[in-house]
Design an enzyme around this catalytic site. Structure first.
Site, PDB file in Angstrom:
ATOM      1  N   TYR A   1       1.063  -1.305   0.026  1.00  8.48           N
ATOM      2  CA  TYR A   1      -0.372  -0.039  -0.013  1.00  8.48           C
ATOM      3  C   TYR A   1       1.475   1.005   0.181  1.00  8.48           C
ATOM      4  O   TYR A   1       1.459   1.857   1.156  1.00  8.48           O
ATOM      5  CB  TYR A   1      -0.365   0.113   1.434  1.00  8.48           C
ATOM      6  CG  TYR A   1      -2.067  -1.307   1.364  1.00  8.48           C
ATOM      7  CD1 TYR A   1      -2.409  -1.633   0.667  1.00  8.48           C
ATOM      8  CD2 TYR A   1      -2.429  -1.519   2.563  1.00  8.48           C
ATOM      9  CE1 TYR A   1      -3.315  -3.061   0.491  1.00  8.48           C
ATOM     10  CE2 TYR A   1      -3.643  -2.487   2.668  1.00  8.48           C
ATOM     11  CZ  TYR A   1      -4.418  -2.807   1.528  1.00  8.48           C
ATOM     12  OH  TYR A   1      -5.345  -3.981   1.145  1.00  8.48           O
TER      13      TYR A   1
ATOM     14  N   TYR B   1     -12.985  -8.000   3.596  1.00  4.82           N
ATOM     15  CA  TYR B   1     -12.775  -6.621   3.241  1.00  4.82           C
ATOM     16  C   TYR B   1     -13.672  -5.855   2.770  1.00  4.82           C
ATOM     17  O   TYR B   1     -14.309  -6.493   1.878  1.00  4.82           O
ATOM     18  CB  TYR B   1     -11.102  -6.925   2.837  1.00  4.82           C
ATOM     19  CG  TYR B   1     -10.983  -6.923   1.351  1.00  4.82           C
ATOM     20  CD1 TYR B   1     -11.243  -6.659   0.165  1.00  4.82           C
ATOM     21  CD2 TYR B   1      -9.760  -8.506   1.126  1.00  4.82           C
ATOM     22  CE1 TYR B   1     -10.685  -7.456  -1.169  1.00  4.82           C
ATOM     23  CE2 TYR B   1      -9.972  -8.791  -0.108  1.00  4.82           C
ATOM     24  CZ  TYR B   1     -10.531  -8.094  -0.868  1.00  4.82           C
ATOM     25  OH  TYR B   1     -10.155  -9.191  -2.429  1.00  4.82           O
TER      26      TYR B   1
HETATM   27  N1  NAP Z   1      -6.680  -7.988   0.985  1.00  6.04           N
HETATM   28  C1  NAP Z   1      -6.944  -7.539  -0.247  1.00  6.04           C
HETATM   29  O1  NAP Z   1      -6.965  -7.889  -1.451  1.00  6.04           O
HETATM   30  C2  NAP Z   1      -7.583  -6.027   0.252  1.00  6.04           C
HETATM   31  C3  NAP Z   1      -8.338  -5.867  -0.333  1.00  6.04           C
HETATM   32  C4  NAP Z   1      -9.051  -4.337  -0.157  1.00  6.04           C
HETATM   33  C5  NAP Z   1      -9.037  -3.987   1.353  1.00  6.04           C
HETATM   34  N2  NAP Z   1      -8.406  -4.434   1.688  1.00  6.04           N
HETATM   35  C6  NAP Z   1      -8.245  -4.321   3.606  1.00  6.04           C
HETATM   36  O2  NAP Z   1      -8.959  -3.870   4.043  1.00  6.04           O
HETATM   37  C7  NAP Z   1      -9.632  -2.358   4.188  1.00  6.04           C
HETATM   38  C8  NAP Z   1     -11.234  -1.768   3.969  1.00  6.04           C
HETATM   39  O3  NAP Z   1     -11.504  -2.069   2.562  1.00  6.04           O
HETATM   40  P1  NAP Z   1     -11.546  -0.627   1.757  1.00  6.04           P
HETATM   41  O4  NAP Z   1     -10.522   0.494   2.368  1.00  6.04           O
HETATM   42  O5  NAP Z   1     -11.004  -0.935   0.232  1.00  6.04           O
HETATM   43  O6  NAP Z   1     -12.687  -0.894   1.770  1.00  6.04           O
HETATM   44  P2  NAP Z   1     -14.342  -0.094   2.618  1.00  6.04           P
HETATM   45  O7  NAP Z   1     -14.136   0.017   3.740  1.00  6.04           O
HETATM   46  O8  NAP Z   1     -15.325  -0.596   1.843  1.00  6.04           O
HETATM   47  O9  NAP Z   1     -13.796   1.515   2.616  1.00  6.04           O
HETATM   48  C9  NAP Z   1     -13.864   1.976   2.804  1.00  6.04           C
HETATM   49  C10 NAP Z   1     -14.088   3.474   2.089  1.00  6.04           C
HETATM   50  O10 NAP Z   1     -14.894   4.315   2.647  1.00  6.04           O
HETATM   51  C11 NAP Z   1     -15.204   5.541   2.592  1.00  6.04           C
HETATM   52  N3  NAP Z   1     -15.750   5.913   4.322  1.00  6.04           N
HETATM   53  C12 NAP Z   1     -14.954   5.322   4.801  1.00  6.04           C
HETATM   54  N4  NAP Z   1     -16.479   5.652   6.083  1.00  6.04           N
HETATM   55  C13 NAP Z   1     -16.664   6.621   5.571  1.00  6.04           C
HETATM   56  C14 NAP Z   1     -18.164   7.410   6.311  1.00  6.04           C
HETATM   57  N5  NAP Z   1     -17.818   7.058   7.309  1.00  6.04           N
HETATM   58  N6  NAP Z   1     -19.044   8.091   5.182  1.00  6.04           N
HETATM   59  C15 NAP Z   1     -18.749   8.153   4.284  1.00  6.04           C
HETATM   60  N7  NAP Z   1     -17.830   7.691   3.734  1.00  6.04           N
HETATM   61  C16 NAP Z   1     -16.411   6.335   3.983  1.00  6.04           C
HETATM   62  C17 NAP Z   1     -13.362   6.348   2.118  1.00  6.04           C
HETATM   63  O11 NAP Z   1     -13.097   6.640   0.898  1.00  6.04           O
HETATM   64  P3  NAP Z   1     -13.515   7.525   0.544  1.00  6.04           P
HETATM   65  O12 NAP Z   1     -13.540   8.782   1.500  1.00  6.04           O
HETATM   66  O13 NAP Z   1     -12.733   8.566  -0.680  1.00  6.04           O
HETATM   67  O14 NAP Z   1     -14.959   7.723  -0.915  1.00  6.04           O
HETATM   68  C18 NAP Z   1     -13.029   4.545   2.826  1.00  6.04           C
HETATM   69  O15 NAP Z   1     -11.778   5.084   2.145  1.00  6.04           O
HETATM   70  C19 NAP Z   1      -8.795  -1.425   3.160  1.00  6.04           C
HETATM   71  O16 NAP Z   1      -8.317  -0.817   3.822  1.00  6.04           O
HETATM   72  C20 NAP Z   1      -7.469  -2.590   3.334  1.00  6.04           C
HETATM   73  O17 NAP Z   1      -6.939  -2.402   4.516  1.00  6.04           O
HETATM   74  C21 NAP Z   1      -8.004  -5.631   1.595  1.00  6.04           C
END
Ligand code: NAP
Length: 322
Positions: A61, A207
């Site tokens: 990342y 995730y």
């Molecule tokens: N292992 C893997 O291959 C893999 C792949 C993906 C993710 N992950 C892990 O999982 C974590 C979580 O997944 P993700 O970050 O992809 O997606 P998520 O948790 O579904 O969405 C996170 C995004 O939602 C928005 N957000 C967060 N809180 C909010 C709120 N209260 N109101 C409105 N928007 C909000 C933010 O982006 P904005 O504000 O820009 O909209 C934030 O970056 C990652 O950070 C990573 O650590 C792992």
């Protein structure tokens, strides 16, 4: 905040962990547009302050940047938080292309880099990010098992692995956890992987529970159109037509269900993935302290059967829309 044991490991984790992908910034191939490091540090510290006891990151990342930010944020408080990170995605030469690599040498070097950036002498959960290249998964896992014995890793897990791939690794060293994608818009894990993990005491930390923010309630067509080119979501099928309009219509229905309980739709999306007994916890991405605050309520919200049925109906309508 309630905790659960991660599979057969000794890790007792809160039902939300903070995800730090977006904190890697936008100077690499999979950025989320500009991200302020001060906001990232504040988000991590807020998470610890409100009792979230684990953070998920990855060496890839921001090509180490997310781990550096996590290291900065937990300095002096390392004992308050468990750290999960990942290996196996590396720059090809000087980059920018990212490739999978799981040779013993590469895993060892990546681990040393992660320990240094995170400012710690051990990783609580070390995960193979992707089963790529597939023929190397045993070699990478064997090295990880060696580092568990050496005390640099407490527990080892995998991400984006299938049942046969996990089964191959189990013969070498126990798989403590699986990190798969799971949200209302991405449910394939329900068929085989969740039952398998439940039956084999493998913890599941899902995730993108809000589908990268799409289900979090702040997206409109205008906002999607204005996403910078350095935000990977701009070209993602969930965020482009024809799916986008149907997804936004779904979010409007979900907002009404969440509001009746005084919750945000982001919290509803999180509570929904946590309804499955096999799911130990959700990794929730947050870019600043306010987002961490606005999603915390998803952790301890047990959806009622009536609420789940209402969500199912909205999801069936979404599916029918194509
Ligand atoms: N292992 C893997 O291959 C893999 C792949 C993906 C993710 N992950 C892990 O999982 C974590 C979580 O997944 P993700 O970050 O992809 O997606 P998520 O948790 O579904 O969405 C996170 C995004 O939602 C928005 N957000 C967060 N809180 C909010 C709120 N209260 N109101 C409105 N928007 C909000 C933010 O982006 P904005 O504000 O820009 O909209 C934030 O970056 C990652 O950070 C990573 O650590 C792992």
């Amino acid at each position: 905040m309630k905790t659960r044991k991660l599979g057969a490991s000794d890790l007792d984790i809160t039902r939300i962990g903070l995800g730090t992908w977006a904190m890697g910034g936008d100077e690499w191939a999979y950025g989320w547009g500009p991200q302020d490091d001060a906001a990232s540090v504040a988000a991590i510290q807020k998470a610890i302050d409100i009792g979230i006891n684990w953070i998920d990151t990855a060496a890839v990342y921001g090509i180490g940047h997310s781990e550096e930010v996590v290291g900065r944020a937990v300095a002096g408080r390392r004992d308050k938080v468990l750290i999960a990170t990942k290996c196996g995605r590396v720059l090809q030469g000087k980059g920018p292309t990212i490739v999978g690599r799981l040779t013993a040498k590469s895993v060892r070097e990546e681990l040393e880099g992660s320990l240094r950036r995170l400012g710690t002498d051990h990783i609580d959960l070390y995960q193979i990010h992707w089963p790529d290249p597939e023929p190397e998964i045993e070699e990478g896992w064997t090295e990880i098992a060696r580092q568990v014995k050496a005390g640099k890793i407490r527990f080892a897990g995998v991400s984006n692995f299938s049942v046969p791939q996990i089964t191959r690794l189990q013969k070498i060293h126990p798989v403590a956890s699986l990190q798969p994608p799971y949200s209302m818009l991405r449910r394939d894990v329900e068929k085989e992987l969740l039952p398998f993990c439940g039956a084999n005491r493998i913890g599941v930390i899902v995730y993108s529970p809000m589908q990268a923010g799409l289900l979090a309630g702040r997206f409109t067509k205008e906002r999607v159109a204005q996403l910078p080119d350095t935000d990977w979501r701009k070209k993602n099928p969930h965020f482009t037509e024809p799916a986008l309009s149907a997804n936004l219509a779904l979010v409007e229905k979900l907002k009404a269900i969440a509001a009746r309980k005084g919750h945000s739709v982001a919290e509803l999306a999180i509570a929904w993935v946590l309804r499955r007994p096999e799911v130990t916890a959700a990794i929730v991405g947050g870019r600043g302290p306010e987002q961490v605050e606005q999603t915390r309520g998803g952790a301890d919200w047990d959806l009622s059967p009536a609420e789940i049925a209402e969500i199912d109906k909205a999801l069936a309508e979404r599916q029918a829309a194509g």
